[in-house]
Scaffold this motif. Sequence first.
Motif, mmCIF file in Angstrom:
data_model
loop_
_atom_site.group_PDB
_atom_site.id
_atom_site.type_symbol
_atom_site.label_atom_id
_atom_site.label_comp_id
_atom_site.label_asym_id
_atom_site.label_seq_id
_atom_site.Cartn_x
_atom_site.Cartn_y
_atom_site.Cartn_z
ATOM 1 N N GLY A 1 -58.801 -3.638 -44.880
ATOM 2 C CA GLY A 1 -57.820 -3.137 -45.286
ATOM 3 C C GLY A 1 -56.741 -4.566 -45.344
ATOM 4 O O GLY A 1 -56.958 -6.038 -45.673
ATOM 5 N N ILE A 2 -55.442 -4.234 -45.681
ATOM 6 C CA ILE A 2 -53.668 -4.949 -45.244
ATOM 7 C C ILE A 2 -54.411 -5.438 -43.474
ATOM 8 O O ILE A 2 -53.577 -6.934 -43.951
ATOM 9 C CB ILE A 2 -53.154 -4.647 -44.782
ATOM 10 N N CYS A 3 -55.023 -6.273 -43.183
ATOM 11 C CA CYS A 3 -55.365 -6.260 -41.810
ATOM 12 C C CYS A 3 -56.158 -7.438 -42.209
ATOM 13 O O CYS A 3 -56.455 -8.229 -41.265
ATOM 14 C CB CYS A 3 -55.414 -5.564 -39.960
ATOM 15 N N THR A 4 -56.914 -7.718 -43.105
ATOM 16 C CA THR A 4 -57.686 -8.930 -43.844
ATOM 17 C C THR A 4 -57.897 -10.487 -43.556
ATOM 18 O O THR A 4 -56.176 -10.132 -43.766
ATOM 19 C CB THR A 4 -58.604 -8.527 -44.579
ATOM 20 N N ASP A 5 -57.530 -11.032 -41.991
ATOM 21 C CA ASP A 5 -57.436 -12.190 -42.217
ATOM 22 C C ASP A 5 -55.437 -11.915 -41.355
ATOM 23 O O ASP A 5 -54.824 -13.218 -41.918
ATOM 24 C CB ASP A 5 -57.067 -13.411 -43.402
ATOM 25 N N ARG A 6 -54.449 -11.218 -41.143
ATOM 26 C CA ARG A 6 -53.547 -11.142 -40.550
ATOM 27 C C ARG A 6 -53.893 -10.433 -39.570
ATOM 28 O O ARG A 6 -53.298 -8.853 -38.952
ATOM 29 C CB ARG A 6 -53.256 -10.218 -41.217
ATOM 30 N N PRO A 7 -54.471 -11.512 -38.319
ATOM 31 C CA PRO A 7 -54.631 -11.027 -36.541
ATOM 32 C C PRO A 7 -54.061 -10.260 -35.848
ATOM 33 O O PRO A 7 -53.452 -9.615 -34.930
ATOM 34 C CB PRO A 7 -55.203 -11.893 -35.937
ATOM 35 N N PHE A 8 -52.786 -10.854 -36.283
ATOM 36 C CA PHE A 8 -50.667 -10.524 -35.274
ATOM 37 C C PHE A 8 -50.317 -9.533 -36.022
ATOM 38 O O PHE A 8 -48.909 -9.133 -35.941
ATOM 39 C CB PHE A 8 -50.173 -12.013 -35.356
ATOM 40 N N GLY A 9 -50.277 -9.253 -37.829
ATOM 41 C CA GLY A 9 -49.754 -8.234 -38.304
ATOM 42 C C GLY A 9 -49.289 -8.646 -39.429
ATOM 43 O O GLY A 9 -49.031 -9.641 -39.698
#
Length: 616
Positions: A468-476
């Motif tokens: 979801g929105i966390c795709t490729d966003r490991p730190f938020g």
Amino acid sequence: MYKYLFFGVFLASLAHPAFAQDEATITVTATGTRIEVVDTGQAVTVIGEDEIGAVQGADLTRILERAPGVAISRNGGTGGFTGVRLRGSEAEQVLTVIDGVRVSDPAAPTGGYDFGNLLALDLDKLEILRGSNSTIWGSDAIGGVIVASTRAQGGVRAMAEYGARDTASGTVSAGLSDADTGFLGLSGTWFSTDGISAADVGTEADGFEQWALNGHARYYFNDRFELFARTRYAEGELDLDGFPAPDFILADTDEVQETRQWTGSAGAVLDTGALFLSAAYSFADTDRDNLDTAGAETFTSQGRSDRIEVRGEWRPIGPFLLHFGAENEWTSYATAFDAGENTRSSGAYAQAGIEYNAISGHIGARVDDHADFGTTVSFGADASYELSPGLRLRASIGEGFKAPSLFQLYSDYGNLALDPEQSTSFDLGLAYGERTLSREPIYGAVTLFQRNTDNQIAFVSCFGETTGICTDRPFGTYDNVTRTRARGIEAELWARAADGVSLAAVYTLTDTEDRDTGLTLARRPRHAATLTGEWQPVQAVTLGADLRVVSDSFDDAANAVRLNGYEVLTLRGRWTVSERVELFGRVENLWDEQYQTAAGYGTAGTGAHIGARLSL
């Protein structure tokens, strides 16, 4: 209970109307227009030079707390990150203007302004407008507007102060003024403190040092046309605490943050009486460097805004008037981890009004075009009606918006799908007299307010999430996740109780809610009050006391971490030795209250300070 008893006994013997403003007629600019306080239906508090001087010290928060609707949180001592909230807003939803320049930092994660970098040493006036006002100001004015003006007066003035924790400060200002030619002035300030540990559990004091220069110039071609230029440069160094390995909890560190801020504006004013026009170019530049023990950079950021604007007021006939304006702004940012981005926005507004005898009213609209978000339309209106001599009914409604910051859009945590935050606020109140005891023996006001905000942006943790929105966003990342509401009551009473005795009480009840979860918004105390008084036992001596009372609040959106309420008392006094010399002193946090305004961060205990002022 003994604390309140002590304060009550002290107030019973207090005095002198040092709360007075110098101006015969109080004119405000926080509304975005030149208008007298009594002619606006908006809630505005004006704090003048006399009151700023009476409060004493460099800490601006002690002055802001004398206005209703203000809540403050700080990461440690003076100079630490300081957020100012108005009527339950987010700190970054408050537009801040210093000497006519918008000073929000485009490189800050939320694009707001850190009040830890603004000291009260050479401030001449503060204006606090509470309520959404994007109709005039455009982006960022969801919670309200704070306008600060530095000293620009003829003559020479100097101030020096020393006190607890090796805290020292000094101010020197000089100005040449001629009614036919213009004004040229320069002021400089310096502040230094060993400070306290920013981390409440820490043992190492975190100091802060800042120096600043301000310049003002005006040249009058004639009684209708003038040119002006203003600039401010401030440079500070702040010791930081952080979250070191292996525990990653707030604790002592040797990190240092260096901040350099440079702002300026230049333009021209035409005033024919019926027509007032102002055209200006302004800029604001903020650079930050975080350094480790060895002096190596661990983080850097640069934020810049450039702006051109035209504002005007036309009085075509009798009581009718028209305010209008247009501007274009370019902003950019870069950090040690981001190559940076820039954007552009433009806007125009018109506001019609009538100011006639007992009634004053204004209604207006604004259109903004943002390079990333397209067109936004804002509306606003206010009215003031004198029911009887001195008693006024006030009402206002306004819309606000805030475009996502460049950091929220383009950084490693960014989200290009963000929408601007939107708000609608209204208030209704009664006011008697003016907050200027030099002319009025009493001032009182009661105001009901509410603000609804949609698309509020918040940081979303991606710990354990990869879809979801966390795709490729490991730190938020950031997202429009919240609808909020803030409503409540503001009450003020300022009274000259007897010869040489002045008393005041300012109270705010703020009820905030995340309308998606039903939880209370973080760092918004439900109750906050400032009680103050002054007593002049003899002509040259003034004694004063200020008690700040704040109820419990929560530090986090989940309402899992509670911040306990607190009561802080300051005693102060001053002795006017002559027309040119004044001695002053105070004891802050008299009973050494232990409290926090941000979880884990310490606050200063009892401290005594003495100083002197010279006017030539």
